[in-house]
Motif scaffolding. Sequence first.
Motif, mmCIF file in Angstrom:
data_model
loop_
_atom_site.group_PDB
_atom_site.id
_atom_site.type_symbol
_atom_site.label_atom_id
_atom_site.label_comp_id
_atom_site.label_asym_id
_atom_site.label_seq_id
_atom_site.Cartn_x
_atom_site.Cartn_y
_atom_site.Cartn_z
ATOM 1 N N GLU A 109 5.718 6.135 -4.363
ATOM 2 C CA GLU A 109 4.292 5.870 -4.106
ATOM 3 C C GLU A 109 4.070 5.223 -2.735
ATOM 4 O O GLU A 109 2.981 5.265 -2.203
ATOM 5 C CB GLU A 109 3.706 4.949 -5.186
ATOM 6 C CG GLU A 109 3.917 5.421 -6.622
ATOM 7 C CD GLU A 109 2.991 6.554 -7.030
ATOM 8 O OE1 GLU A 109 2.128 6.954 -6.237
ATOM 9 O OE2 GLU A 109 3.158 7.050 -8.172
ATOM 10 N N ILE A 110 5.127 4.581 -2.205
ATOM 11 C CA ILE A 110 4.974 3.902 -0.910
ATOM 12 C C ILE A 110 6.179 4.211 -0.020
ATOM 13 O O ILE A 110 7.321 4.141 -0.475
ATOM 14 C CB ILE A 110 4.876 2.368 -1.110
ATOM 15 C CG1 ILE A 110 3.642 2.016 -1.938
ATOM 16 C CG2 ILE A 110 4.837 1.642 0.229
ATOM 17 C CD1 ILE A 110 3.562 0.576 -2.366
ATOM 18 N N VAL A 111 5.928 4.570 1.212
ATOM 19 C CA VAL A 111 7.022 4.680 2.182
ATOM 20 C C VAL A 111 6.756 3.675 3.295
ATOM 21 O O VAL A 111 5.732 3.742 3.979
ATOM 22 C CB VAL A 111 7.139 6.098 2.784
ATOM 23 C CG1 VAL A 111 8.372 6.176 3.674
ATOM 24 C CG2 VAL A 111 7.205 7.154 1.694
ATOM 25 N N GLU A 112 7.670 2.718 3.437
ATOM 26 C CA GLU A 112 7.471 1.660 4.424
ATOM 27 C C GLU A 112 8.145 2.016 5.738
ATOM 28 O O GLU A 112 9.275 2.494 5.733
ATOM 29 C CB GLU A 112 8.111 0.352 3.943
ATOM 30 C CG GLU A 112 7.565 -0.174 2.660
ATOM 31 C CD GLU A 112 8.326 -1.410 2.205
ATOM 32 O OE1 GLU A 112 7.662 -2.381 1.844
ATOM 33 O OE2 GLU A 112 9.578 -1.393 2.219
ATOM 34 N N GLY A 113 7.476 1.745 6.827
ATOM 35 C CA GLY A 113 8.105 1.877 8.132
ATOM 36 C C GLY A 113 8.847 0.593 8.451
ATOM 37 O O GLY A 113 8.271 -0.487 8.418
ATOM 38 N N GLY A 145 3.944 -4.499 -0.904
ATOM 39 C CA GLY A 145 5.160 -4.669 -1.688
ATOM 40 C C GLY A 145 4.852 -5.329 -3.019
ATOM 41 O O GLY A 145 5.435 -5.011 -4.046
ATOM 42 N N TRP A 146 3.869 -6.240 -2.988
ATOM 43 C CA TRP A 146 3.520 -7.002 -4.184
ATOM 44 C C TRP A 146 3.024 -6.097 -5.310
ATOM 45 O O TRP A 146 3.289 -6.336 -6.484
ATOM 46 C CB TRP A 146 2.453 -8.045 -3.826
ATOM 47 C CG TRP A 146 2.071 -8.908 -4.971
ATOM 48 C CD1 TRP A 146 2.660 -10.073 -5.361
ATOM 49 C CD2 TRP A 146 1.011 -8.663 -5.907
ATOM 50 N NE1 TRP A 146 2.038 -10.570 -6.480
ATOM 51 C CE2 TRP A 146 1.026 -9.727 -6.830
ATOM 52 C CE3 TRP A 146 0.062 -7.656 -6.056
ATOM 53 C CZ2 TRP A 146 0.111 -9.806 -7.893
ATOM 54 C CZ3 TRP A 146 -0.836 -7.726 -7.100
ATOM 55 C CH2 TRP A 146 -0.807 -8.794 -8.004
ATOM 56 N N ILE A 147 2.294 -5.017 -4.955
ATOM 57 C CA ILE A 147 1.754 -4.162 -6.015
ATOM 58 C C ILE A 147 2.856 -3.374 -6.723
ATOM 59 O O ILE A 147 2.613 -2.815 -7.789
ATOM 60 C CB ILE A 147 0.663 -3.178 -5.504
ATOM 61 C CG1 ILE A 147 1.223 -2.299 -4.384
ATOM 62 C CG2 ILE A 147 -0.589 -3.899 -5.051
ATOM 63 C CD1 ILE A 147 0.309 -1.145 -4.036
ATOM 64 N N GLY A 148 4.054 -3.367 -6.163
ATOM 65 C CA GLY A 148 5.169 -2.725 -6.859
ATOM 66 C C GLY A 148 5.264 -1.244 -6.563
ATOM 67 O O GLY A 148 5.028 -0.831 -5.433
#
Length: 317
Positions: free
Chosen positions: A117-121, A184-187
């Motif tokens: 759901e999330i891709v972090e740079g 990050g907190w939302i998981g």
Amino acid sequence: MKSLSFVIPAYNEAENIMTAIEKTDEAFSGSDARLNYIFVDDGSTDDTWRTLMRAAEADGRISGVRFSRNFGKEAAIFAGLSHARGDACIVMDCDLQHPPAAARRMYDLWRENPHIEIVEGIKRSRGDESLGSKLFAGVFYRFFNNAAGRDLTGSSDFKLLSRTAVDELLRLPERFTFFRALSGWIGFETAQVEFDVEPRAGGETKWSFFRLLKYGISSVSSFSSAPMQIVTVCGLVFLLFTVILAVQTLWRFFSGQSLEGFTTVILILLFSGSIIMLSLGVIGYYVSRIYDELKRRPRYIVSGRINAEEKRDIMMP
Ligand code: UDP
Ligand code: MG
């Protein structure tokens, strides 16, 4: 085919807008993504808004939101996200310091792994940042990691968020946000893509040392109350000294040699006085944050829109 919204905060970025679009289009050539761009003009004093209007006239994929004044990058990111419609959103700087090629890698990774759901740079290198700025980032992240229990080293605001992640993020009611850590907190399942910070395409950075410091303090306090616990620890250390000194003083008093130690008294008084004042300052800061949140003012005020409409249903109450 998926629609992908680029959320781009822009504060006095007139000279970079067109290049940002061109380079991003270029990076996504041959991809199945249907791109659109949401620029948030964060109260710019240059030609940013006019450039956006002209760009949007020529290209229907571009939309813009204009703030009534400078509300800061955090507010701009959240405004952009709440106007975005894409199946995924990529938050990206306007100055091309976040390379569009890395955005492409984020998108491809997300497409190949639908459960993500999330891709972090993640910053592999911090680019040509000044030594002071690198040092500040190092100290800040160490403190933040310890205080908030979240490792942010190398993290950036450059991220891809799926529709689910965006909607969850927009449900958070607080006014003081720290996007980098909140995502990050939302998981959710998260992947990472490394990138090298490019030199700024044009113009100058908007972050002075004091602005950065303010942002740092605000970010820590929005994630952790550890600074207030430090107050308690200081109190305990002082108590220990008090006991030791009390024993010593009483001993001297009863043995008839109590008229010494004036310097010690002065030093202790000054030291404890300053610690108490500092502690009150820390507590005062948190109280003022509670006060600010309680006022429930909106995160930003919009004074103009092009091709953009806010999703009211998931905005703050
Ligand atoms: N920005 C913004 N509002 C601000 C300051 C910056 O929207 O008050 C935007 C800016 O236009 C850019 C991004 O945030 O797209 C990053 O800002 P900048 O390049 O100045 O920061 P740096 O890369 O030096 O950390
Ligand atoms: Mg920059």
